[in-house]
Design a protein around this motif. Structure first.
Motif, PDB file in Angstrom:
ATOM      1  N   GLU A  18       0.848  -1.172   0.000  1.00 24.16           N
ATOM      2  CA  GLU A  18       0.000   0.000   0.000  1.00 24.16           C
ATOM      3  C   GLU A  18       0.895   1.236   0.000  1.00 24.16           C
ATOM      4  O   GLU A  18       1.946   1.245   0.640  1.00 24.16           O
ATOM      5  CB  GLU A  18      -0.874  -0.008   1.259  1.00 24.16           C
ATOM      6  N   PRO A  19       0.497   2.298  -0.713  1.00 20.81           N
ATOM      7  CA  PRO A  19       1.339   3.499  -0.749  1.00 20.81           C
ATOM      8  C   PRO A  19       1.527   4.107   0.638  1.00 20.81           C
ATOM      9  O   PRO A  19       0.644   4.024   1.492  1.00 20.81           O
ATOM     10  CB  PRO A  19       0.571   4.467  -1.646  1.00 20.81           C
ATOM     11  N   ARG A  20       2.669   4.701   0.825  1.00 28.67           N
ATOM     12  CA  ARG A  20       2.970   5.359   2.098  1.00 28.67           C
ATOM     13  C   ARG A  20       2.020   6.531   2.293  1.00 28.67           C
ATOM     14  O   ARG A  20       1.641   7.205   1.341  1.00 28.67           O
ATOM     15  CB  ARG A  20       4.409   5.857   2.057  1.00 28.67           C
ATOM     16  N   ARG A  21       1.643   6.778   3.514  1.00 27.01           N
ATOM     17  CA  ARG A  21       0.699   7.846   3.830  1.00 27.01           C
ATOM     18  C   ARG A  21       1.451   9.023   4.461  1.00 27.01           C
ATOM     19  O   ARG A  21       2.460   8.835   5.128  1.00 27.01           O
ATOM     20  CB  ARG A  21      -0.370   7.329   4.787  1.00 27.01           C
ATOM     21  N   TYR A  22       0.915  10.221   4.248  1.00 33.49           N
ATOM     22  CA  TYR A  22       1.549  11.437   4.746  1.00 33.49           C
ATOM     23  C   TYR A  22       0.553  12.273   5.537  1.00 33.49           C
ATOM     24  O   TYR A  22      -0.605  12.409   5.134  1.00 33.49           O
ATOM     25  CB  TYR A  22       2.114  12.262   3.586  1.00 33.49           C
ATOM     26  N   LYS A  23       1.032  12.830   6.644  1.00 28.57           N
ATOM     27  CA  LYS A  23       0.217  13.709   7.481  1.00 28.57           C
ATOM     28  C   LYS A  23       0.348  15.135   6.965  1.00 28.57           C
ATOM     29  O   LYS A  23       1.461  15.577   6.676  1.00 28.57           O
ATOM     30  CB  LYS A  23       0.696  13.694   8.934  1.00 28.57           C
ATOM     31  N   VAL A  24      -0.766  15.827   6.872  1.00 25.82           N
ATOM     32  CA  VAL A  24      -0.732  17.263   6.570  1.00 25.82           C
ATOM     33  C   VAL A  24      -0.883  17.985   7.897  1.00 25.82           C
ATOM     34  O   VAL A  24      -1.840  17.761   8.637  1.00 25.82           O
ATOM     35  CB  VAL A  24      -1.845  17.671   5.590  1.00 25.82           C
ATOM     36  N   ILE A  25       0.097  18.825   8.201  1.00 24.16           N
ATOM     37  CA  ILE A  25       0.136  19.534   9.476  1.00 24.16           C
ATOM     38  C   ILE A  25      -0.029  21.021   9.218  1.00 24.16           C
ATOM     39  O   ILE A  25       0.599  21.574   8.303  1.00 24.16           O
ATOM     40  CB  ILE A  25       1.467  19.261  10.202  1.00 24.16           C
ATOM     41  N   ILE A  26      -0.867  21.654  10.014  1.00 23.70           N
ATOM     42  CA  ILE A  26      -1.057  23.099   9.936  1.00 23.70           C
ATOM     43  C   ILE A  26      -0.470  23.707  11.201  1.00 23.70           C
ATOM     44  O   ILE A  26      -0.629  23.157  12.283  1.00 23.70           O
ATOM     45  CB  ILE A  26      -2.549  23.463   9.755  1.00 23.70           C
ATOM     46  N   TYR A  27       0.236  24.823  11.043  1.00 22.86           N
ATOM     47  CA  TYR A  27       0.935  25.456  12.159  1.00 22.86           C
ATOM     48  C   TYR A  27       0.273  26.773  12.544  1.00 22.86           C
ATOM     49  O   TYR A  27      -0.262  27.489  11.690  1.00 22.86           O
ATOM     50  CB  TYR A  27       2.400  25.708  11.795  1.00 22.86           C
ATOM     51  N   ASN A  28       0.350  27.095  13.798  1.00 18.56           N
ATOM     52  CA  ASN A  28      -0.212  28.339  14.322  1.00 18.56           C
ATOM     53  C   ASN A  28       0.715  29.514  13.993  1.00 18.56           C
ATOM     54  O   ASN A  28       1.927  29.364  13.928  1.00 18.56           O
ATOM     55  CB  ASN A  28      -0.383  28.230  15.843  1.00 18.56           C
ATOM     56  N   ASP A  29       0.128  30.657  13.762  1.00 15.81           N
ATOM     57  CA  ASP A  29       0.892  31.903  13.661  1.00 15.81           C
ATOM     58  C   ASP A  29       0.032  33.021  14.246  1.00 15.81           C
ATOM     59  O   ASP A  29      -1.144  32.833  14.532  1.00 15.81           O
ATOM     60  CB  ASP A  29       1.310  32.206  12.217  1.00 15.81           C
ATOM     61  N   ASP A  30       0.634  34.167  14.451  1.00 15.18           N
ATOM     62  CA  ASP A  30      -0.066  35.272  15.103  1.00 15.18           C
ATOM     63  C   ASP A  30      -0.811  36.178  14.136  1.00 15.18           C
ATOM     64  O   ASP A  30      -1.425  37.155  14.563  1.00 15.18           O
ATOM     65  CB  ASP A  30       0.936  36.117  15.901  1.00 15.18           C
ATOM     66  N   ALA A  65      -1.465  21.069  14.357  1.00 10.54           N
ATOM     67  CA  ALA A  65      -2.429  19.974  14.377  1.00 10.54           C
ATOM     68  C   ALA A  65      -2.374  19.235  13.049  1.00 10.54           C
ATOM     69  O   ALA A  65      -2.066  19.821  12.007  1.00 10.54           O
ATOM     70  CB  ALA A  65      -3.838  20.500  14.617  1.00 10.54           C
ATOM     71  N   VAL A  66      -2.672  17.955  13.092  1.00  7.24           N
ATOM     72  CA  VAL A  66      -2.766  17.143  11.880  1.00  7.24           C
ATOM     73  C   VAL A  66      -4.175  17.335  11.331  1.00  7.24           C
ATOM     74  O   VAL A  66      -5.159  17.089  12.027  1.00  7.24           O
ATOM     75  CB  VAL A  66      -2.488  15.659  12.178  1.00  7.24           C
ATOM     76  N   VAL A  67      -4.267  17.792  10.090  1.00 12.43           N
ATOM     77  CA  VAL A  67      -5.584  18.046   9.505  1.00 12.43           C
ATOM     78  C   VAL A  67      -6.041  16.921   8.585  1.00 12.43           C
ATOM     79  O   VAL A  67      -7.202  16.894   8.189  1.00 12.43           O
ATOM     80  CB  VAL A  67      -5.627  19.397   8.758  1.00 12.43           C
ATOM     81  N   GLY A  68      -5.150  16.004   8.253  1.00  6.87           N
ATOM     82  CA  GLY A  68      -5.538  14.873   7.426  1.00  6.87           C
ATOM     83  C   GLY A  68      -4.352  14.000   7.099  1.00  6.87           C
ATOM     84  O   GLY A  68      -3.202  14.411   7.239  1.00  6.87           O
ATOM     85  N   ILE A  69      -4.661  12.778   6.679  1.00  5.91           N
ATOM     86  CA  ILE A  69      -3.632  11.819   6.275  1.00  5.91           C
ATOM     87  C   ILE A  69      -3.998  11.335   4.878  1.00  5.91           C
ATOM     88  O   ILE A  69      -5.108  10.844   4.649  1.00  5.91           O
ATOM     89  CB  ILE A  69      -3.558  10.643   7.272  1.00  5.91           C
ATOM     90  N   TYR A  70      -3.055  11.512   3.940  1.00  2.00           N
ATOM     91  CA  TYR A  70      -3.321  11.247   2.532  1.00  2.00           C
ATOM     92  C   TYR A  70      -2.111  10.566   1.886  1.00  2.00           C
ATOM     93  O   TYR A  70      -1.043  10.497   2.476  1.00  2.00           O
ATOM     94  CB  TYR A  70      -3.574  12.567   1.783  1.00  2.00           C
ATOM     95  N   THR A  71      -2.292  10.138   0.632  1.00  2.00           N
ATOM     96  CA  THR A  71      -1.138   9.685  -0.137  1.00  2.00           C
ATOM     97  C   THR A  71      -0.293  10.917  -0.453  1.00  2.00           C
ATOM     98  O   THR A  71      -0.762  12.053  -0.334  1.00  2.00           O
ATOM     99  CB  THR A  71      -1.568   8.998  -1.449  1.00  2.00           C
ATOM    100  N   TYR A  72       0.947  10.700  -0.882  1.00  2.00           N
ATOM    101  CA  TYR A  72       1.886  11.801  -1.066  1.00  2.00           C
ATOM    102  C   TYR A  72       1.365  12.867  -2.028  1.00  2.00           C
ATOM    103  O   TYR A  72       1.403  14.060  -1.730  1.00  2.00           O
ATOM    104  CB  TYR A  72       3.230  11.257  -1.555  1.00  2.00           C
ATOM    105  N   ASP A  73       0.871  12.457  -3.180  1.00  2.00           N
ATOM    106  CA  ASP A  73       0.426  13.421  -4.191  1.00  2.00           C
ATOM    107  C   ASP A  73      -0.731  14.276  -3.689  1.00  2.00           C
ATOM    108  O   ASP A  73      -0.752  15.495  -3.899  1.00  2.00           O
ATOM    109  CB  ASP A  73       0.003  12.710  -5.479  1.00  2.00           C
TER     110      ASP A  73
END
Length: 100
Positions: A18-30, A65-73
């Motif tokens: 199965e293809p490797r999965r990647y986490k999409v992370i969003i970061y806080n800023d002011d 925070a992790v906003v989702g887990i998807y395939t690389y593309d």
């Protein structure tokens, strides 16, 4: 012409994974507004309004925070789309994808 025989071996692939999965992370800023973050989460990541608000608060309190887990593309495409939307609106919102 002499008869020529060639032997062709067929390779069978048995190491399918199965293809490797990647986490999409969003970061806080002011600078990025909470409303804009919720809009990104609903429009790009297809989160419900309630889920988007909960994720936005999680980012606000814990810096990321992790906003989702998807395939690389798909992960890379969503990061680029959200980043482009943020830059067009004048926000320094930062997202990243990393292996799960």
């Amino acid at each position: 012409m002499p008869n020529e025989q060639s032997s062709v071996k067929e390779r069978q692939r048995t190491d399918l994974r199965e293809p490797r999965r990647y986490k999409v992370i969003i970061y806080n800023d002011d600078f990025t507004t909470m409303e804009f973050v919720v809009m990104i989460l609903t429009n790009v990541f297809f989160k419900s309004q309630a889920e988007a608000e909960a994720l936005m608060l999680q980012v606000h309190h814990s810096d990321k925070a992790v906003v989702g887990i998807y395939t690389y593309d798909i992960a890379l495409s969503k990061v680029h789309k959200a980043t482009r939307m943020a830059r067009e609106s004048g926000y320094p919102l930062r997202l990243a994808c990393e292996p799960e």
